[in-house]
Design a protein around this motif. Structure first.
Motif, PDB file in Angstrom:
ATOM      1  N   VAL A  12      46.595  56.544  40.796  1.00 46.77           N
ATOM      2  CA  VAL A  12      46.466  55.308  41.004  1.00 46.77           C
ATOM      3  C   VAL A  12      45.649  55.095  42.322  1.00 46.77           C
ATOM      4  O   VAL A  12      44.956  54.232  42.459  1.00 46.77           O
ATOM      5  N   LEU A  13      45.857  56.053  43.416  1.00 45.01           N
ATOM      6  CA  LEU A  13      45.114  56.068  44.449  1.00 45.01           C
ATOM      7  C   LEU A  13      43.563  56.265  44.184  1.00 45.01           C
ATOM      8  O   LEU A  13      42.711  55.867  44.955  1.00 45.01           O
ATOM      9  N   SER A  14      43.206  57.265  43.115  1.00 47.10           N
ATOM     10  CA  SER A  14      41.874  57.405  42.976  1.00 47.10           C
ATOM     11  C   SER A  14      41.271  55.951  42.184  1.00 47.10           C
ATOM     12  O   SER A  14      39.978  55.830  42.401  1.00 47.10           O
ATOM     13  N   GLY A  15      42.112  55.595  41.424  1.00 46.85           N
ATOM     14  CA  GLY A  15      41.762  54.322  40.569  1.00 46.85           C
ATOM     15  C   GLY A  15      41.584  53.311  41.606  1.00 46.85           C
ATOM     16  O   GLY A  15      40.715  52.306  41.060  1.00 46.85           O
ATOM     17  N   ALA A  16      42.165  53.126  42.682  1.00 51.00           N
ATOM     18  CA  ALA A  16      41.952  51.908  43.580  1.00 51.00           C
ATOM     19  C   ALA A  16      40.581  51.897  44.172  1.00 51.00           C
ATOM     20  O   ALA A  16      40.151  50.840  44.541  1.00 51.00           O
ATOM     21  N   VAL A  17      39.930  53.074  44.393  1.00 51.53           N
ATOM     22  CA  VAL A  17      38.476  53.110  44.834  1.00 51.53           C
ATOM     23  C   VAL A  17      37.579  52.032  43.872  1.00 51.53           C
ATOM     24  O   VAL A  17      36.868  51.232  44.552  1.00 51.53           O
ATOM     25  N   PHE A  18      37.726  52.341  42.404  1.00 49.91           N
ATOM     26  CA  PHE A  18      37.140  51.574  41.405  1.00 49.91           C
ATOM     27  C   PHE A  18      37.538  49.998  41.566  1.00 49.91           C
ATOM     28  O   PHE A  18      36.720  48.899  41.617  1.00 49.91           O
ATOM     29  N   ILE A  19      38.765  49.874  41.557  1.00 46.67           N
ATOM     30  CA  ILE A  19      39.516  48.368  41.257  1.00 46.67           C
ATOM     31  C   ILE A  19      39.137  47.651  42.895  1.00 46.67           C
ATOM     32  O   ILE A  19      38.790  46.320  42.610  1.00 46.67           O
ATOM     33  N   GLU A  20      39.067  48.273  43.893  1.00 49.11           N
ATOM     34  CA  GLU A  20      38.655  47.474  45.037  1.00 49.11           C
ATOM     35  C   GLU A  20      37.449  46.834  44.949  1.00 49.11           C
ATOM     36  O   GLU A  20      37.160  45.830  45.533  1.00 49.11           O
ATOM     37  N   ASN A  21      36.438  47.693  44.376  1.00 51.87           N
ATOM     38  CA  ASN A  21      35.078  47.156  44.238  1.00 51.87           C
ATOM     39  C   ASN A  21      34.869  46.218  43.309  1.00 51.87           C
ATOM     40  O   ASN A  21      34.157  45.253  43.662  1.00 51.87           O
ATOM     41  N   VAL A  22      35.875  46.230  42.089  1.00 55.82           N
ATOM     42  CA  VAL A  22      35.707  45.186  41.289  1.00 55.82           C
ATOM     43  C   VAL A  22      35.998  43.839  41.772  1.00 55.82           C
ATOM     44  O   VAL A  22      35.651  42.690  41.746  1.00 55.82           O
TER      45      VAL A  22
END
Length: 314
Positions: free
Chosen positions: A249-259
């Motif tokens: 989830v921590l690594s996925g947050a990098v992409f989700i925050e940009n979206v």
């Protein structure tokens, strides 16, 4: 338990040093020149050289890393190459966004994943098949694609939630919750299916054991059996997977925050990487390493609560 915490503390130091060194080495291979980015393409070679010297970019890599590491020991994460602001200040302004997103996602994953897993273990039939089908979708569909679909449906078409942006809880608690709903759902769907499948398999294994039959024969209600015995024993292997899911989830947050255009650490490290702002990348890397360390420690502590034998061994 104290021995376990001491071991984790030693491992934490090693992890921070190794991860920061890996980031430093990898960033040295990333194409780009911070001096050229700051001064522009029309800068003279003399001006570029003077700026590199003033920033310390002309020194050997081991000297640059050594200076940064000694600064870290003193609690100094350095300053941004571009803005000149302290990295600790920049991270402090954004870490709350990432932590809110991550904690919310982990809570949703744990609650719904465990509930669906127990339900499918008890009911089986079509519920189990639905969990299997949704699990396949959770594995196959990337989080950023799910985020785009959620924005298109709930933000653009239905206009229920905001499409982008973040509202601090100090400004508006309601706005804060609304700004996190879609990002949390996008991060949680895959994790829910993974935890549900693991919990279902673990609960089935526990339900097939002899002591469960004995408890049923004594007249203990099915609800008490599930909550007091099945859930506790099935949660041990599920806890390990939940910890790994929290890291993902921590690594996925990098992409989700940009979206969703969230001002968190993910968007900060993305822009810093593109500009080759090494102090920010290293600072965020340290924060991510600390978060991973805390997750592992919480998983170990959960083991001690769920399984007393683990406390004795530790």
């Amino acid at each position: 338990m104290l021995i376990l915490i001491a071991r984790r503390a030693v491992m934490s130091v090693v992890l921070i040093v190794v991860s920061s060194l890996a980031i430093f080495v990898l960033m040295s291979f990333v194409p780009g020149d911070p001096a050229l980015t700051i001064l522009g393409e029309h800068a003279t070679p003399e001006a570029l050289q003077r700026l590199r010297e003033s920033l310390g970019l002309n020194r050997p890599l081991y000297e640059q890393y050594g200076d940064w590491l000694f600064g870290l020991i003193r609690g100094d994460l350095g300053t941004s190459i571009f803005s000149g602001e302290p990295v600790a200040k920049l991270i402090g302004l954004r870490v709350g966004v990432t932590v809110s997103l991550m904690v919310g996602s982990v809570v949703v994953i744990a609650v719904f994943g465990v509930a669906l897993g127990l339900l499918s273990a008890v009911r089986e039939g079509w519920v189990g098949r639905v969990v299997d089908a949704v699990s396949l979708l959770g594995f196959a569909l990337p989080g950023f694609w799910i985020a785009i679909v959620l924005v298109a449906i709930f933000a653009v078409t239905l206009r229920v939630f905001p499409a982008t942006g973040y509202v601090p809880p100090t400004v508006s608690p309601t706005g804060w919750l609304l700004s996190l709903v879609l990002p949390v759902i996008a991060l949680s769907i895959g994790g829910i299916t993974i935890i549900a499948k693991q919990m279902r398999d673990s609960a089935r294994d526990v339900l097939a054991r002899d002591y469960i039959r004995v408890l049923r024969a004594t007249g203990l209600s099915e609800r008490r059996i599930l909550l007091l015995h099945v859930l506790r024993n099935a949660a041990v292997p599920t806890t390990t997977l939940l910890g790994l899911t929290a890291v993902s989830v921590l690594s996925g947050a990098v992409f989700i925050e940009n979206v969703f255009v969230l001002p968190g650490l993910g968007s900060l490290v993305t822009s810093a990487t593109l500009r080759h702002d090494l102090p920010i990348v290293l600072g965020v890397g340290v924060v991510f390493a600390v978060i991973v360390i805390v997750i592992n420690l919480l998983v170990d502590l959960a083991y001690g609560v769920l399984n007393p034998k683990a406390r004795v061994v530790s």
